[in-house]
Write a protein that holds these residues in place. Sequence first.
Motif, PDB file in Angstrom:
ATOM      1  N   PHE A 189       0.643  -1.465   0.078  1.00  0.00           N
ATOM      2  CA  PHE A 189      -0.219  -0.165   0.324  1.00  0.00           C
ATOM      3  C   PHE A 189       0.895   1.324   0.151  1.00  0.00           C
ATOM      4  O   PHE A 189       0.647   1.825   0.259  1.00  0.00           O
ATOM      5  CB  PHE A 189      -1.394  -0.197   1.356  1.00  0.00           C
ATOM      6  N   PHE A 190       2.014   1.625   0.516  1.00  0.00           N
ATOM      7  CA  PHE A 190       2.703   2.514   0.508  1.00  0.00           C
ATOM      8  C   PHE A 190       3.055   2.851  -0.939  1.00  0.00           C
ATOM      9  O   PHE A 190       3.270   3.808  -1.699  1.00  0.00           O
ATOM     10  CB  PHE A 190       4.062   1.698   1.402  1.00  0.00           C
ATOM     11  N   ALA A 245      -1.495  11.918  -1.988  1.00  0.00           N
ATOM     12  CA  ALA A 245      -2.036  10.689  -1.413  1.00  0.00           C
ATOM     13  C   ALA A 245      -1.326  10.965   0.076  1.00  0.00           C
ATOM     14  O   ALA A 245      -0.345  11.747   0.399  1.00  0.00           O
ATOM     15  CB  ALA A 245      -1.449   9.016  -1.585  1.00  0.00           C
ATOM     16  N   ILE A 246      -2.799  10.538   1.373  1.00  0.00           N
ATOM     17  CA  ILE A 246      -1.638  10.959   2.475  1.00  0.00           C
ATOM     18  C   ILE A 246      -1.257   9.055   3.071  1.00  0.00           C
ATOM     19  O   ILE A 246      -2.005   8.443   2.814  1.00  0.00           O
ATOM     20  CB  ILE A 246      -2.616  10.873   3.355  1.00  0.00           C
ATOM     21  N   SER A 247      -0.098   9.040   3.299  1.00  0.00           N
ATOM     22  CA  SER A 247       0.100   7.839   3.803  1.00  0.00           C
ATOM     23  C   SER A 247       0.385   7.539   5.577  1.00  0.00           C
ATOM     24  O   SER A 247       1.427   8.473   5.938  1.00  0.00           O
ATOM     25  CB  SER A 247       1.327   6.888   3.514  1.00  0.00           C
ATOM     26  N   LEU A 274     -10.479   2.802   0.264  1.00  0.00           N
ATOM     27  CA  LEU A 274      -9.724   3.832   1.070  1.00  0.00           C
ATOM     28  C   LEU A 274      -8.574   5.181   0.358  1.00  0.00           C
ATOM     29  O   LEU A 274      -9.122   6.226   0.248  1.00  0.00           O
ATOM     30  CB  LEU A 274     -10.181   3.750   2.415  1.00  0.00           C
ATOM     31  N   LEU A 275      -7.951   3.891  -0.032  1.00  0.00           N
ATOM     32  CA  LEU A 275      -6.853   4.887  -0.792  1.00  0.00           C
ATOM     33  C   LEU A 275      -7.347   4.748  -1.802  1.00  0.00           C
ATOM     34  O   LEU A 275      -6.820   6.291  -2.189  1.00  0.00           O
ATOM     35  CB  LEU A 275      -5.623   3.403  -1.019  1.00  0.00           C
ATOM     36  N   TYR A 276      -7.849   4.604  -3.141  1.00  0.00           N
ATOM     37  CA  TYR A 276      -8.141   5.086  -4.270  1.00  0.00           C
ATOM     38  C   TYR A 276      -9.333   6.084  -4.435  1.00  0.00           C
ATOM     39  O   TYR A 276      -9.448   6.839  -4.645  1.00  0.00           O
ATOM     40  CB  TYR A 276      -8.853   3.785  -5.425  1.00  0.00           C
ATOM     41  N   ALA A 285      -3.642   6.109   2.814  1.00  0.00           N
ATOM     42  CA  ALA A 285      -3.256   4.688   2.363  1.00  0.00           C
ATOM     43  C   ALA A 285      -3.412   3.864   3.862  1.00  0.00           C
ATOM     44  O   ALA A 285      -2.519   5.039   4.908  1.00  0.00           O
ATOM     45  CB  ALA A 285      -1.945   4.750   1.580  1.00  0.00           C
ATOM     46  N   ILE A 286      -3.083   2.908   4.535  1.00  0.00           N
ATOM     47  CA  ILE A 286      -3.757   2.306   5.811  1.00  0.00           C
ATOM     48  C   ILE A 286      -3.098   0.869   5.207  1.00  0.00           C
ATOM     49  O   ILE A 286      -3.713   0.536   4.549  1.00  0.00           O
ATOM     50  CB  ILE A 286      -4.758   2.675   7.102  1.00  0.00           C
ATOM     51  N   VAL A 287      -2.849   0.140   6.386  1.00  0.00           N
ATOM     52  CA  VAL A 287      -2.451  -1.605   6.257  1.00  0.00           C
ATOM     53  C   VAL A 287      -3.337  -2.398   6.380  1.00  0.00           C
ATOM     54  O   VAL A 287      -3.906  -2.211   7.499  1.00  0.00           O
ATOM     55  CB  VAL A 287      -1.184  -1.950   6.628  1.00  0.00           C
ATOM     56  N   PRO A 288      -3.834  -2.994   5.947  1.00  0.00           N
ATOM     57  CA  PRO A 288      -5.204  -4.886   6.492  1.00  0.00           C
ATOM     58  C   PRO A 288      -4.379  -4.860   7.328  1.00  0.00           C
ATOM     59  O   PRO A 288      -2.849  -4.976   7.866  1.00  0.00           O
ATOM     60  CB  PRO A 288      -4.912  -4.950   5.172  1.00  0.00           C
TER      61      PRO A 288
END
Length: 392
Positions: free
Chosen positions: A23-24, A33-35, A342-344, A349-352
Motif C-alpha cells: 500500500f505504501f 495521497a496521505i500515507s 479508501l486509498l483510491y 493509505a493505511i494497512v490491512p
Amino acid sequence: MIDYSSLISKKASEIKPSGIRKFFDVANTIEGAISLGVGEPDFRTPWQVRRAGITSLERGKTFYTSNWGLPELRRLIAGYAQEKYDLTYDPKNEIIVTVGGSEAIDNAIRAYVDPGDEVLIPEPSFVCYTPLAQMAGATAVPLPTYEKDSFKLTAETLKAAITPRTKILIMPYPNNPTGAIMTREDLEAIAAVIRDTNILVISDEIYCELTFGGLKHVCFAELPGMRERTLVINGFSKSYAMTGWRLGWVMGPREMLKPIIKIHQFGIMSAPTVSQFAGIEAMKSGEPDIAYMREQYDLRRRFMLSGLRSMGLSCFEPQGAFYIFPSIKSTGMDDEEFCEKLLYAKKVAIVPGSAFGESGRGHVRISYSYSMKHLEMALERMEEFLKEIGCL
C-alpha cells in the motif's frame, strides 16, 4: 534465455511480499495521497546526533569497527540496560551492535533453529518474524491474540502451542501493529509457562521507550530466571528517530551470543561506523528528545483514538508504540477491500490488519507517527469515506 524462475530457491519463492509496502508503494504513485502506512517517525534525528555523525566523517573515521561494535557504544548500551531495567550485561561479549533491530532478529533466529523446529509468534505482529523463521528452515507457529484480551499473549494460548519441536518464542511488545503492551504481571504468567522448558525467548523491544499513560515498559529479561534464556533486541530507529541510520543491538548471555556473532561477522562484518558514532551521542544526550517525542506521540494517540471512535469505529486503546488498530468489521468490508477503496477514493493509505497475521483480519493499522496536520486531514477523508459508503 535464462529461466530465472527455475533458479530461485524454494524458500525465497514461498515468501510473500510485505503487506505494508504494497500500500505504501501504491500511495507513492497517487498525487496528494496521505500515507499513514509506514512506521517512520516524522521527527528528524536530533541535531546533536546528526552532528556527531557528520563530525566522525569529517575526522575520517570511516574504518571498520570491531564485529561487536564500538566499545564505547557497547558500554553505553550496557549502562542503559542497567539504569532502565537493573540488568547487567558485559559490553565485551554480551552486546552486539547490529544493522538495525531487523538484522538482530534475523541472526538470532538463524543461530538457533534447524529445519523442523518451531518458532512461536504472537499475532498480529510485525511482518518480518514469520518470513525470517521460514527462511531459516523453521516452522512459524502463530499464537493468535484478541481485542478482548487487549491483544496480549495469554499463558493459556502459549501453553497450548508448545510441542517438543518448539525452539523459540518471539515476544513483540510494545506491539506493532496493535499498540498493545505486556505488564509485569502479564509477563510473569508467560515466564511461568516456559520456566521449566528449553525454549529461548527473543524479546523485540524496539518500542520500549514509547509507552503511555504513565505505564513503564518491563524488559522480559528482568523476570526471575528469564535473563539466561532471553535475547533482548532493541535499537535507535523508533526511540531516537534514526530509522535510516540502521543501528540496533542484541543483548544476551555470552553463550547465547556466540553463534550470533559468527553469523553477523560473515554476513555483515560490522554496523555502519558513522551510525555508531551517532548512536554514542544519542545514548549520551538523547533522553530529553525521547521524552519530547513520546509526549507528542501521546497527543496524537489520543487525537486518533477520539477521532476514530467518533466515526463509530470500534477501537482498542493502544498503550505503546505509535500505531492504532481499529476494527472495520462494521463496514461490511474485509480489511483489504476497505484499505484499497479508501486509498483510491480518498487518497489515504493505511494497512490491512491481515498483513500482520490472520488474527488481524477485520482491522486496519494506522500509524500516528506523522504530523497532526496529516492526521487531521486523514481523519477528515476517512469520515467522508464512511459517510459515502453509508456507515456514518
